[in-house]
Write a protein that holds these residues in place. Structure first.
Motif, PDB file in Angstrom:
ATOM      1  N   ASP A  74       0.829  -1.211   0.000  1.00 31.07           N
ATOM      2  CA  ASP A  74       0.000   0.000   0.000  1.00 31.07           C
ATOM      3  C   ASP A  74       0.861   1.257   0.000  1.00 31.07           C
ATOM      4  O   ASP A  74       0.543   2.248  -0.692  1.00 31.07           O
ATOM      5  N   ALA A  75       1.927   1.239   0.740  1.00 28.55           N
ATOM      6  CA  ALA A  75       2.789   2.435   0.794  1.00 28.55           C
ATOM      7  C   ALA A  75       3.421   2.703  -0.568  1.00 28.55           C
ATOM      8  O   ALA A  75       3.498   3.856  -1.034  1.00 28.55           O
ATOM      9  N   GLU A  76       3.876   1.609  -1.245  1.00 33.26           N
ATOM     10  CA  GLU A  76       4.445   1.785  -2.570  1.00 33.26           C
ATOM     11  C   GLU A  76       3.410   2.300  -3.535  1.00 33.26           C
ATOM     12  O   GLU A  76       3.674   3.173  -4.379  1.00 33.26           O
ATOM     13  N   MET A  77       2.207   1.778  -3.422  1.00 33.95           N
ATOM     14  CA  MET A  77       1.122   2.218  -4.310  1.00 33.95           C
ATOM     15  C   MET A  77       0.785   3.663  -4.044  1.00 33.95           C
ATOM     16  O   MET A  77       0.563   4.463  -4.987  1.00 33.95           O
ATOM     17  N   GLU A  78       0.806   4.057  -2.770  1.00 35.01           N
ATOM     18  CA  GLU A  78       0.534   5.452  -2.412  1.00 35.01           C
ATOM     19  C   GLU A  78       1.628   6.372  -2.968  1.00 35.01           C
ATOM     20  O   GLU A  78       1.340   7.450  -3.501  1.00 35.01           O
ATOM     21  N   ARG A  79       2.895   5.934  -2.895  1.00 34.74           N
ATOM     22  CA  ARG A  79       3.981   6.741  -3.420  1.00 34.74           C
ATOM     23  C   ARG A  79       3.859   6.921  -4.915  1.00 34.74           C
ATOM     24  O   ARG A  79       4.090   8.013  -5.460  1.00 34.74           O
ATOM     25  N   ARG A  80       3.498   5.859  -5.620  1.00 37.34           N
ATOM     26  CA  ARG A  80       3.351   5.944  -7.075  1.00 37.34           C
ATOM     27  C   ARG A  80       2.202   6.864  -7.461  1.00 37.34           C
ATOM     28  O   ARG A  80       2.325   7.656  -8.408  1.00 37.34           O
ATOM     29  N   LEU A  81       1.116   6.805  -6.717  1.00 40.05           N
ATOM     30  CA  LEU A  81      -0.013   7.699  -7.027  1.00 40.05           C
ATOM     31  C   LEU A  81       0.364   9.156  -6.764  1.00 40.05           C
ATOM     32  O   LEU A  81      -0.041  10.058  -7.514  1.00 40.05           O
ATOM     33  N   ALA A  82       1.128   9.400  -5.696  1.00 46.58           N
ATOM     34  CA  ALA A  82       1.560  10.774  -5.404  1.00 46.58           C
ATOM     35  C   ALA A  82       2.481  11.301  -6.523  1.00 46.58           C
ATOM     36  O   ALA A  82       2.379  12.453  -6.951  1.00 46.58           O
ATOM     37  N   ALA A  83       3.385  10.418  -7.003  1.00 45.95           N
ATOM     38  CA  ALA A  83       4.256  10.833  -8.118  1.00 45.95           C
ATOM     39  C   ALA A  83       3.438  11.118  -9.357  1.00 45.95           C
ATOM     40  O   ALA A  83       3.725  12.058 -10.119  1.00 45.95           O
ATOM     41  N   LEU A  84       2.393  10.338  -9.592  1.00 46.97           N
ATOM     42  CA  LEU A  84       1.534  10.557 -10.759  1.00 46.97           C
ATOM     43  C   LEU A  84       0.825  11.891 -10.664  1.00 46.97           C
ATOM     44  O   LEU A  84       0.756  12.652 -11.647  1.00 46.97           O
ATOM     45  N   ARG A  85       0.323  12.193  -9.455  1.00 49.68           N
ATOM     46  CA  ARG A  85      -0.358  13.476  -9.275  1.00 49.68           C
ATOM     47  C   ARG A  85       0.623  14.642  -9.437  1.00 49.68           C
ATOM     48  O   ARG A  85       0.297  15.666 -10.052  1.00 49.68           O
ATOM     49  N   ALA A  86       1.831  14.483  -8.905  1.00 42.74           N
ATOM     50  CA  ALA A  86       2.838  15.555  -9.062  1.00 42.74           C
ATOM     51  C   ALA A  86       3.216  15.769 -10.523  1.00 42.74           C
ATOM     52  O   ALA A  86       3.391  16.900 -10.992  1.00 42.74           O
ATOM     53  N   ALA A  87       3.309  14.675 -11.261  1.00 37.23           N
ATOM     54  CA  ALA A  87       3.641  14.808 -12.686  1.00 37.23           C
ATOM     55  C   ALA A  87       2.542  15.523 -13.435  1.00 37.23           C
ATOM     56  O   ALA A  87       2.798  16.372 -14.302  1.00 37.23           O
ATOM     57  N   LYS A  88       1.272  15.180 -13.105  1.00 38.05           N
ATOM     58  CA  LYS A  88       0.153  15.860 -13.769  1.00 38.05           C
ATOM     59  C   LYS A  88       0.138  17.341 -13.431  1.00 38.05           C
ATOM     60  O   LYS A  88      -0.095  18.199 -14.307  1.00 38.05           O
TER      61      LYS A  88
END
Length: 846
Positions: A74-88
């Motif tokens: 879950d933590a890895e998934m949360e980190r990836r989603l945060a990176a996706l939002r930052a990229a957007k």
């Protein structure tokens, strides 16, 4: 069949594939549709709880764990989603920034466009205003012209009115008289009406013509250009230039410089280009001025002084007449100030009688071996060398020949020297050339140092030498005099150090100084014509510095320093005071003793050389013209009983040629004499052979040889060429031939020539030359000469002549052999060996 022909369709790899087509183009214009697979990007959208896609901020919004890739927490998934939002978010910011930049660029372009349009609009309005102004001026001018024409027409009619009245009075009752108004009868109505119509029509034509001229005032047409009333109007650019000139004139700019009046030195003749340079005018303008005078000349032609003076006055300058001798004023003759003078090396001349050891003494000082390089072991040229003494002082030595024929050489050596070393052999005492050297030294006003040589011999008697010198007013220090004397031995080296100390002491007393920071000036001690290098002069620099590239004049010759070589044969870039150098770059061979001066330009050097050459010709012509008819008749009568022996002399250097000529002129008596037809330096040429054939004269070659063409021509024409290496043999032979005492003549027959291909060093034998016999035959008993560039290097006999390993008596032409010279080993590949035999022939003087 489809376009793919059953082949596997092209794919882009990865992702979801779908069908697609791509149009493929070829170089010759044909196109073809190709089926490809299109890769679509897979977008992973996290699922919200309840099956809705999206991303949440907590662990319950991380999607279905069963659909995640294996091993992702879950933590890895949360980190990836945060990176996706930052990229957007970053993409959105970059897009906004790009939009803002694009908007700013568009605004900047719009601003520049508006500025450009405003500027163009202003220029267009100015042009329209100028055009309107020009049209208005043209219209006013046209109206004024029309008004002037009308007034002229009215005046003309008024002037012709009395004539018309008189005509009408003379013919009453005519039909015209019935229609003409009179004071008592009013004019008919139709006449008044026609007059008004004509006036209206004339006004309309004037108005139309004025409007048309005003409209076309700014244009150039053929009629406007050729008409006398209207001309071409000034353009807008011309008006702008006029306004700009007026503004600059008001501000003081653009004022034309006042013409400078020059004093132009004018010789008897001058080249047009040089005249233009002296006036600082264009050569084309000077040529144009001469053409106006009717002289069709180019800039490289010479004109006389009177014509040049007219040209100078036409250009507003002043002509200053100078004589031809003024051309030598460019040579710097300024006396150097004391602060510019620096110490220089002394120039020492070795003088004395022949075979008293002058060159051997110099050999010991230089630690060289010069005597072996001279034919017969005697010096026949002036040699200039610079030696560094053990104390570190530089001394320049001049070695002069001691033979009686070389009087002029010894005189030149004494004139350019600071100290004279008089060499006297202790076993031979004072001889005629010793006395002559003393006279030359006294005439030059230079101090003398007496070197008593050959003290190693048992018969040496230095006291007799000192006593004999008293007869010629030379009192040495050993006899309470003021002339230094040193006892030396060139063979053992005894007294050499004392001699150098005496030279140094005498140089310190003289305080020799020169200014090296000025143009070079020197004296020619020897000159020759070298094969491959052209005219070469040995110059002793006396003042200033001679540099590579300097333009100089020496006697009747001039040149530009192409190369400088010192006494060791090394190339140098400059030579200071008291330095002997060989100078290359002359346009001819100068006379020994001429003075070399550096001048600023090549034109001045050529002008000085031409003036000196012309002066010499004039003096020679004047000397010939001074002979009266009675003297010519007396000379012709005396010559009837005098037999002449015409000869042509060719030598290797200028000094030797002059010495031989002077010696030959002294040969003879009232019955016979020697006549010198021509003398020069360098190898014998075909022209020398032609002159000898025409005058039936032999050619005397001193240390030179004839080239192949001249040798062949001499054999065909029967011209005798006599080769000499020692001046004794030449003078003795000519004396005997001229006096008729020659009982037998030793003639040389050339029997062969050999070319050295390679040189081998053999232990116990020395240098052996591998040769190819190119002409005739090589004999073991014959004499040989070694030639290098047609100049005799060595004369002697063969030590060995081998064919393979066998000693042979002779080798025929076209065969190879080995040769070794007796007591001589300086042979090089490319040298030529001349094989000859001597023959004694009885002959009488014709």
């Amino acid at each position: 069949m489809s376009d793919t022909d059953g082949k596997k369709p092209l794919g882009l790899g990865g992702g979801t594939r779908g069908p697609g087509q791509v149009k493929q183009s070829f170089s010759h214009g044909r196109t073809k549709s190709v089926a490809v697979e299109v890769k679509r990007k897979r977008v992973v959208v996290p699922q919200k709880p309840g099956g809705a896609g999206g991303a949440g901020g907590s662990s319950h919004s991380l999607g279905d764990p069963s659909k995640r890739p294996a091993g992702i927490s879950d933590a890895e998934m949360e980190r990836r989603l945060a990176a996706l939002r930052a990229a957007k978010a970053r993409e959105a910011d970059e897009a906004a920034q790009r939009a803002a930049d694009e908007k700013a660029r568009e605004e900047e372009r719009q601003r520049k466009r508006e500025e450009l349009e405003a500027r163009e609009r202003e220029e267009r309005e100015r042009a329209e205003a100028a055009a309107r102004k020009a049209e208005e001026e043209a219209r006013l001018k046209a109206e004024e012209d029309a008004k002037a024409k009308r007034e002229a027409e009215i005046a003309r009619r008024a002037a012709n009115a009395p004539a018309r009245v008189a005509a009408a009075t003379a013919t009453p009752g005519s039909p015209a008289d019935e229609q003409r108004p009179t004071p008592n009868r009013p004019a008919p109505a139709n006449t008044v009406q026609r007059k008004a119509e004509r006036e209206r029509e004339e006004r309309g034509n004037n108005r139309a013509r004025t409007g048309d001229e005003g409209r076309r005032a700014g244009k150039l047409t053929l009629s406007n250009a050729t008409s006398e009333e209207g001309g071409r109007q000034r353009s807008l650019a011309a008006m702008k230039r006029k306004q700009e000139k007026a503004r600059q004139k008001a501000m003081g700019f653009g004022q034309k410089a006042e013409k400078q009046v020059r004093d132009v030195q004018l010789p008897e003749t001058i080249v047009v280009q040089e005249l233009a340079n002296r006036m600082a005018e264009r050569a084309a303008d000077v040529v144009k001025s001469l053409m106006k005078m009717g002289m069709m000349v180019s800039m490289n032609q010479a004109i006389d002084a009177d014509t040049a003076e007219l040209v100078i006055e036409e250009f507003g300058h002043k002509a200053v007449r100078v004589s031809d001798s003024d051309v030598e004023q460019v040579i710097d003759t300024v006396v150097d100030s004391e602060e510019n003078l620096l110490p220089r090396a002394p120039v020492v001349t070795i003088m004395g009688h022949v075979d008293h050891g002058k060159t051997s003494l110099l050999d010991r000082i230089r630690k060289a071996n010069i005597a072996t390089g001279e034919a017969g072991g005697i010096t026949q040229h002036i040699g200039a060398y610079q030696v560094k003494t053990p104390s570190g002082q530089l001394v320049t030595f001049l070695d002069t020949p001691g033979h009686a024929a070389f009087t002029s050489m010894r005189a030149r050596g004494a004139n350019v020297t600071d100290i004279v070393v008089l060499v006297v052999a202790a076993d031979d005492a004072v001889m005629p050339q010793t006395v002559e050297a003393i006279h030359h030294a006294k005439a030059a006003g230079v101090p003398i140092i007496v070197a008593i040589n050959k003290m190693d011999k048992h018969s040496a008697n230095p006291t007799k030498v000192r006593t004999d010198l008293l007869q010629h007013e030379i009192v040495v220090e050993a006899m309470s005099g003021d002339v230094q004397d040193v006892e030396v031995s060139a063979h053992t080296g005894m007294g050499i150090d004392k001699l150098l100390e005496a030279i140094s002491l005498q140089a310190e007393i003289l305080e020799l100084k020169a200014n090296p920071n000025r143009d070079g000036m020197g004296a020619v001690v020897e000159a020759k014509l070298d094969v491959g290098r052209g005219p070469v002069a040995t110059v002793l620099v006396q003042n200033g510095t001679l540099r590579k590239g300097d333009i100089f004049v020496v006697g009747q010759k001039w040149g530009k320093v192409r190369a400088l070589l010192n006494d060791k044969g090394e190339t140098i870039t400059e030579a200071g005071p008291s330095t002997p150098v060989e100078v290359l770059g002359l346009n001819g061979t100068p006379s020994a003793g001429d003075v070399l001066n550096v001048v600023p330009t090549e034109a001045q050097a050529r002008e000085i050389a031409d003036y000196r050459e012309q002066t010499t010709k004039d003096k020679r012509a004047a000397a010939g013209a001074a002979t009266t008819l009675e003297q010519l008749m007396a000379k012709a009568k005396a010559d009837l009983n005098v037999a002449e022996l015409p000869v042509i002399v060719k030598a290797d250097v200028q000094g030797s040629a002059e010495a031989i000529v002077q010696a030959l002129e002294k040969v003879g008596n009232e019955e016979v004499r020697v006549r010198i037809l021509h003398y020069g330096v360098g190898a014998i040429t075909d022209s020398d052979v032609g002159l000898a054939e025409a005058s039936k004269a032999p050619i005397l070659a001193f240390n030179v040889r004839a080239n192949a063409m001249a040798r062949s021509s001499a054999q065909q024409k029967g011209v005798e060429i006599r080769y000499y290496s020692i001046i004794y043999d030449l003078l003795d032979d000519i004396k005997k031939a001229a006096s008729g005492l020659l009982k037998a003549e030793v003639r040389e027959h050339f029997i062969g020539y050999a070319q050295i291909k390679e040189v081998f060093r053999i232990t116990g034998v020395g240098n052996v030359a591998g040769c190819l016999v190119t002409e005739g035959v090589a004999r073991r008993s014959a004499g040989v000469r070694l030639l290098r560039d047609n100049v005799v290097i060595h004369e002697g006999t063969l030590k060995t002549l081998k064919r393979f390993k066998d000693e042979v008596k002779e080798v025929q032409s076209g065969q190879e052999c080995g040769m070794a010279f007796e007591r001589y080993e300086d042979v090089r590949a490319g040298d030529v060996i001349e094989i000859f035999e001597r023959e004694t022939v009885e002959r009488t003087l014709a």
